[in-house]
Write a protein that holds these residues in place. Structure first.
Motif, PDB file in Angstrom:
ATOM      1  N   TYR A  82       0.839  -1.198   0.000  1.00  0.00           N
ATOM      2  CA  TYR A  82       0.000   0.000   0.000  1.00  0.00           C
ATOM      3  C   TYR A  82       0.876   1.250   0.000  1.00  0.00           C
ATOM      4  CZ  TYR A  82       0.800   0.094   5.102  1.00  0.00           C
ATOM      5  OH  TYR A  82       1.374   0.127   6.349  1.00  0.00           O
ATOM      6  N   SER A  84       2.157   4.642   1.239  1.00  0.00           N
ATOM      7  CA  SER A  84       2.223   5.235   2.572  1.00  0.00           C
ATOM      8  C   SER A  84       3.394   6.204   2.645  1.00  0.00           C
ATOM      9  CB  SER A  84       2.360   4.135   3.637  1.00  0.00           C
ATOM     10  OG  SER A  84       2.210   4.676   4.938  1.00  0.00           O
ATOM     11  N   THR A 137      -5.881   0.865   5.831  1.00  0.00           N
ATOM     12  CA  THR A 137      -5.781   1.327   4.446  1.00  0.00           C
ATOM     13  C   THR A 137      -7.156   1.503   3.805  1.00  0.00           C
ATOM     14  OG1 THR A 137      -5.575  -0.950   3.636  1.00  0.00           O
ATOM     15  CG2 THR A 137      -3.517   0.240   4.088  1.00  0.00           C
ATOM     16  N   LEU A 145      -3.061   0.363  -6.119  1.00  0.00           N
ATOM     17  CA  LEU A 145      -2.682  -0.002  -4.755  1.00  0.00           C
ATOM     18  C   LEU A 145      -3.613   0.655  -3.746  1.00  0.00           C
ATOM     19  CD1 LEU A 145       1.222   0.347  -4.810  1.00  0.00           C
ATOM     20  CD2 LEU A 145      -0.124  -1.744  -4.947  1.00  0.00           C
ATOM     21  N   ARG A 146      -3.788  -0.001  -2.624  1.00  0.00           N
ATOM     22  CA  ARG A 146      -4.507   0.607  -1.509  1.00  0.00           C
ATOM     23  C   ARG A 146      -3.662   1.767  -0.997  1.00  0.00           C
ATOM     24  NH1 ARG A 146      -8.482  -3.073   0.643  1.00  0.00           N
ATOM     25  NH2 ARG A 146      -8.492  -1.886   2.578  1.00  0.00           N
TER      26      ARG A 146
END
Length: 176
Positions: A82, A84, A137, A145-146
């Motif tokens: 994910y 970030s 998420t 993607l998350r």
């Protein structure tokens, strides 16, 4: 490169890769496959994004938006990944620094840095469980993607020992 290569089912632009179970060109042997890929790259039909990962060249100008995330998916296909850290915090407006040509991704897979023609992908390993990651998420329609929730991204930043001095704490406290 092994003989059993695959082309994953990813919506346009496709990011075929030469890893997996199904051969990308089943009739070719390994050397013929390598020559075919080299020729297609020279003719700009394919762009080599990373070792064993290729992008359909003519689709690149129209689909640059999430292309680097699709490449990240192809690099870590069996792992939970994910967006970030600095990448998502910049999108949220929590940090003023905008990562140029860099995508920061948390992953349950191996950490690593991958330089591609489309930017650098930085994978940072997390030991969190998948159920925990699902809570931390969000899914964004159309995005490969998350993404981390705002608070989760700040926690990730602290947890991996990154600089928190750039955080605008007024923006950090806003609801998602």
């Amino acid at each position: 490169m092994n003989r059993s290569s695959t082309v994953p089912a990813i919506p346009p632009p496709r990011v075929p890769h030469t890893r997996g179970d199904e051969p990308i060109f089943p009739e070719d042997d390994e050397k013929a496959l390598e020559k075919s890929l080299q020729r297609m790259c020279q003719d700009n039909l394919l762009v080599r994004a990373a070792r064993g990962i290729y992008v359909f060249g003519p689709s690149v100008p129209r689909h640059r938006g999430w292309l680097i995330e699709r490449i990240a998916q192809a690099l870590r296909p069996g792992d939970f990944n994910y967006v970030s850290l600095e990448s998502i915090l910049s999108e949220y407006g929590v940090i003023s620094q905008i990562p140029v040509d860099r995508l920061t991704v948390m992953t349950t897979g191996a950490k690593g840095l991958h330089k591609t023609p489309f930017g650098t992908i930085e994978f940072t390993h997390t030991k969190r469980s998948v159920p925990d990651l699902l809570e931390r998420t969000l899914v964004v329609k159309g995005r490969p993607l998350r993404i981390a929730r705002k608070r989760a991204a700040i926690q990730d930043l602290r947890r991996v020992g990154r600089n928190v001095n750039l955080i605008d704490w007024d923006e950090a406290s806003d609801d998602e």
